[in-house]
Design a protein around this motif. Structure first.
Motif, PDB file in Angstrom:
ATOM      1  N   PHE A 114      25.428   3.437  22.348  1.00  0.00           N
ATOM      2  CA  PHE A 114      26.558   4.361  22.220  1.00  0.00           C
ATOM      3  C   PHE A 114      27.689   3.722  21.416  1.00  0.00           C
ATOM      4  O   PHE A 114      28.229   4.308  20.471  1.00  0.00           O
ATOM      5  CB  PHE A 114      27.061   4.775  23.607  1.00  0.00           C
ATOM      6  CG  PHE A 114      28.256   5.673  23.563  1.00  0.00           C
ATOM      7  CD1 PHE A 114      28.132   6.999  23.171  1.00  0.00           C
ATOM      8  CD2 PHE A 114      29.510   5.188  23.903  1.00  0.00           C
ATOM      9  CE1 PHE A 114      29.233   7.833  23.116  1.00  0.00           C
ATOM     10  CE2 PHE A 114      30.623   6.003  23.852  1.00  0.00           C
ATOM     11  CZ  PHE A 114      30.487   7.334  23.461  1.00  0.00           C
ATOM     12  N   ILE A 115      28.055   2.501  21.793  1.00  0.00           N
ATOM     13  CA  ILE A 115      29.132   1.782  21.092  1.00  0.00           C
ATOM     14  C   ILE A 115      28.717   1.494  19.652  1.00  0.00           C
ATOM     15  O   ILE A 115      29.514   1.639  18.730  1.00  0.00           O
ATOM     16  CB  ILE A 115      29.481   0.458  21.827  1.00  0.00           C
ATOM     17  CG1 ILE A 115      30.032   0.743  23.218  1.00  0.00           C
ATOM     18  CG2 ILE A 115      30.438  -0.396  21.014  1.00  0.00           C
ATOM     19  CD1 ILE A 115      31.386   1.414  23.240  1.00  0.00           C
ATOM     20  N   LYS A 116      27.465   1.109  19.449  1.00  0.00           N
ATOM     21  CA  LYS A 116      26.987   0.793  18.099  1.00  0.00           C
ATOM     22  C   LYS A 116      27.188   1.973  17.167  1.00  0.00           C
ATOM     23  O   LYS A 116      27.632   1.820  16.034  1.00  0.00           O
ATOM     24  CB  LYS A 116      25.517   0.369  18.128  1.00  0.00           C
ATOM     25  CG  LYS A 116      25.005  -0.090  16.777  1.00  0.00           C
ATOM     26  CD  LYS A 116      23.576  -0.586  16.858  1.00  0.00           C
ATOM     27  CE  LYS A 116      23.110  -1.039  15.501  1.00  0.00           C
ATOM     28  NZ  LYS A 116      21.727  -1.489  15.513  1.00  0.00           N
ATOM     29  N   GLY A 117      26.890   3.163  17.645  1.00  0.00           N
ATOM     30  CA  GLY A 117      27.069   4.358  16.828  1.00  0.00           C
ATOM     31  C   GLY A 117      28.519   4.579  16.436  1.00  0.00           C
ATOM     32  O   GLY A 117      28.816   5.057  15.342  1.00  0.00           O
ATOM     33  N   MET A 118      29.430   4.217  17.317  1.00  0.00           N
ATOM     34  CA  MET A 118      30.859   4.416  17.045  1.00  0.00           C
ATOM     35  C   MET A 118      31.464   3.331  16.151  1.00  0.00           C
ATOM     36  O   MET A 118      32.370   3.616  15.377  1.00  0.00           O
ATOM     37  CB  MET A 118      31.649   4.461  18.360  1.00  0.00           C
ATOM     38  CG  MET A 118      31.362   5.688  19.179  1.00  0.00           C
ATOM     39  SD  MET A 118      32.336   5.873  20.690  1.00  0.00           S
ATOM     40  CE  MET A 118      33.235   4.402  20.905  1.00  0.00           C
ATOM     41  N   VAL A 119      30.991   2.097  16.259  1.00  0.00           N
ATOM     42  CA  VAL A 119      31.658   0.996  15.567  1.00  0.00           C
ATOM     43  C   VAL A 119      30.921   0.463  14.339  1.00  0.00           C
ATOM     44  O   VAL A 119      31.482  -0.337  13.599  1.00  0.00           O
ATOM     45  CB  VAL A 119      31.965  -0.187  16.531  1.00  0.00           C
ATOM     46  CG1 VAL A 119      32.833   0.271  17.681  1.00  0.00           C
ATOM     47  CG2 VAL A 119      30.703  -0.857  17.012  1.00  0.00           C
ATOM     48  N   SER A 120      29.701   0.901  14.098  1.00  0.00           N
ATOM     49  CA  SER A 120      28.929   0.355  12.975  1.00  0.00           C
ATOM     50  C   SER A 120      29.630   0.549  11.637  1.00  0.00           C
ATOM     51  O   SER A 120      29.786  -0.404  10.868  1.00  0.00           O
ATOM     52  CB  SER A 120      27.531   0.976  12.916  1.00  0.00           C
ATOM     53  OG  SER A 120      26.752   0.503  13.982  1.00  0.00           O
TER      54      SER A 120
END
Length: 136
Positions: free
Chosen positions: A110-116
Motif C-alpha cells: 500500500f505504502i509502495k504504491g503511494m511513495v514510489s
C-alpha cells in the motif's frame, strides 16, 4: 525491499574530488544557497549527518559507511519512511567520474504504491543537484 535508482550522471571532476566533498557533510555550507528553500527547510548538518524538514516531514540521515573513493552509505535516524541511501562514485577517466544514487526501503504494498513516484522523482532531483556542484 523496494529499490529506487537514479540515472547515472556524468560529473566533470575526478572521482576523488567528488568523494572528498560528499563524504564530509559539513561541505554543504558551500552549496546550501543553491538548494530550493520551498522544498527543504530547517537544514542542519555536520561532518556525518544532515537533517531537514521536507514536505514529507523531518528527516535525519547519518553516514554509516565510507568506502573511499567509491561509495558513501547513509541510513535514516529519523524519517516518516525509514530508508538507506548509497551514493556510488566511479571514475570515467582522470578528469571525470559518474555517480548513481540508490535508495532501499522496506515498504508494504500500500505504502509502495503511494511513495514510489515521489521517491523516484526525489532521487533524480538529488542527482541533479549533485551533478551541478563544483567539486574543486
Amino acid at each position: 525491499m523496494a529499490t529506487f535508482e537514479s540515472t547515472i550522471r556524468q560529473i566533470n571532476y575526478p572521482q576523488q574530488n567528488v568523494y572528498n566533498l560528499l563524504s564530509d557533510l559539513s561541505n554543504i555550507e558551500r552549496i546550501k544557497d543553491r538548494l530550493p528553500e520551498d522544498k527543504i527547510k530547517d537544514l542542519t548538518f555536520d561532518e556525518n549527518s544532515i537533517s531537514i524538514s521536507s514536505p514529507m516531514g523531518a528527516v535525519k540521515l547519518n553516514i554509516i559507511e565510507r568506502e573511499e573513493p567509491s561509495c558513501i552509505k547513509f541510513e535514516t535516524e529519523k524519517s516518516p519512511l525509514p530508508f538507506n541511501l548509497w551514493i556510488q562514485i566511479l571514475p570515467v577517466d582522470e578528469a571525470s567520474s559518474k555517480i548513481k544514487l540508490t535508495i532501499k526501503a522496506e515498504l508494504n504494498p500500500f505504502i509502495k504504491g503511494m511513495v514510489s513516484k515521489p521517491l523516484q522523482e526525489g532521487i533524480e532531483k538529488i542527482a541533479d543537484a549533485l551533478q551541478m556542484i563544483k567539486y574543486d
